[in-house]
Design a protein around this motif. Structure first.
Motif, PDB file in Angstrom:
ATOM      1  N   THR A  60      52.558  61.920  17.181  1.00 41.39           N
ATOM      2  CA  THR A  60      52.277  63.150  16.423  1.00 41.39           C
ATOM      3  C   THR A  60      53.563  63.887  16.079  1.00 41.39           C
ATOM      4  O   THR A  60      53.750  64.336  14.936  1.00 41.39           O
ATOM      5  N   GLU A  63      55.229  61.754  13.313  1.00 41.02           N
ATOM      6  CA  GLU A  63      54.516  61.780  12.037  1.00 41.02           C
ATOM      7  C   GLU A  63      54.754  63.081  11.289  1.00 41.02           C
ATOM      8  O   GLU A  63      54.945  63.096  10.062  1.00 41.02           O
ATOM      9  N   HIS A  64      54.775  64.190  12.004  1.00 43.21           N
ATOM     10  CA  HIS A  64      54.916  65.504  11.367  1.00 43.21           C
ATOM     11  C   HIS A  64      56.368  65.910  11.152  1.00 43.21           C
ATOM     12  O   HIS A  64      56.643  67.017  10.664  1.00 43.21           O
ATOM     13  N   LYS A  82      48.751  56.987  13.710  1.00 45.12           N
ATOM     14  CA  LYS A  82      49.529  57.902  12.867  1.00 45.12           C
ATOM     15  C   LYS A  82      50.267  57.147  11.767  1.00 45.12           C
ATOM     16  O   LYS A  82      50.484  55.940  11.845  1.00 45.12           O
ATOM     17  N   ASN A 191      59.852  58.628  11.534  1.00 42.18           N
ATOM     18  CA  ASN A 191      59.150  59.390  10.496  1.00 42.18           C
ATOM     19  C   ASN A 191      59.501  58.804   9.123  1.00 42.18           C
ATOM     20  O   ASN A 191      60.669  58.508   8.846  1.00 42.18           O
TER      21      ASN A 191
END
Length: 213
Positions: A60, A63-64, A82, A191
């Motif tokens: 998480t 991903e963000h 994700k 990412n």
């Protein structure tokens, strides 16, 4: 300070080998700890920031974009689902996904009597659901957060799906592996936007990591 990279590291058994590997790749990781109260560390010389998280949260954070890179087990990646890139199999933290049943539930030939409605306790509902789908069996997935091997003993489930390394916990609870579902080890994830915008820094670090695996 403007950081070139932020890297998320997992608490627990993957922490030390992950920190040691990054140290071999040229980062200053000697002061990192997964037991300290602070969860953010800096390597000022390399302008790298480290954040220490629960393994299940790392996909998480990456991903963000709160972290450019992360080191986490393949099991956590599968369950998180994700949108991120998996860059390198780091070849440590090896474990296996298995389905297991109580020994007394097996036939004399060692076969498990599959029936519709079977209840499966697991910390990995996505993996367990896919397993039942492949078996062609309809069942109920029961999500637990720990001590999955307890579920069959108290009648909560007929089977479990869990990760094992040595199999000792299964033996101690009189559970027998029915089938290996898959394997997992630690992975370096990135990412997607960071991989485009910070390609030079990331590829330089990835190259040094690969030299030390």
């Amino acid at each position: 300070m403007e950081y070139r990279l932020t890297i998320a590291l997992p608490k627990g058994k993957l922490f030390r080998p992950a920190a040691d590997l990054l140290g071999k790749a040229g980062l200053n990781t000697g002061h990192l700890s997964d037991e300290a109260r602070t969860l953010v560390f800096e390597d000022e010389g390399n302008r790298v920031r480290f954040i220490i998280c629960r393994p299940t949260d790392i996909p998480t954070y990456v991903e963000h974009g709160a972290s450019d890179l992360g080191i986490v087990g393949k099991d956590s990646i599968i369950e998180a689902g994700k949108n991120l890139y998996e860059l390198v199999d780091l070849k440590f933290g090896f474990c296996r996904f298995v389905a297991a049943a109580p020994r007394q539930s097996l036939s004399l030939e060692g076969c498990y009597p599959w029936k519709p409605g079977v209840r499966v306790a697991t910390k990995f509902p996505a993996v367990a659901g896919e397993y039942l789908k492949r078996k062609g069996v309809q069942g109920e997935i029961i999500k637990l957060h720990g001590n999955v091997e307890l579920a069959p003993r108290v009648g909560l489930s007929e089977l479990i799906v869990d990760i094992v390394s040595t199999g000792k916990t299964l033996q101690e609870n009189d559970l027998v592996p029915l089938e290996e579902i898959g394997q997992a080890s630690a992975r370096l994830v990135v990412n997607r936007a960071s991989y485009r915008l910070k390609a030079a820094d990331i590829n330089d670090l990835v190259g040094k990591i690969k030299e030390n695996i």
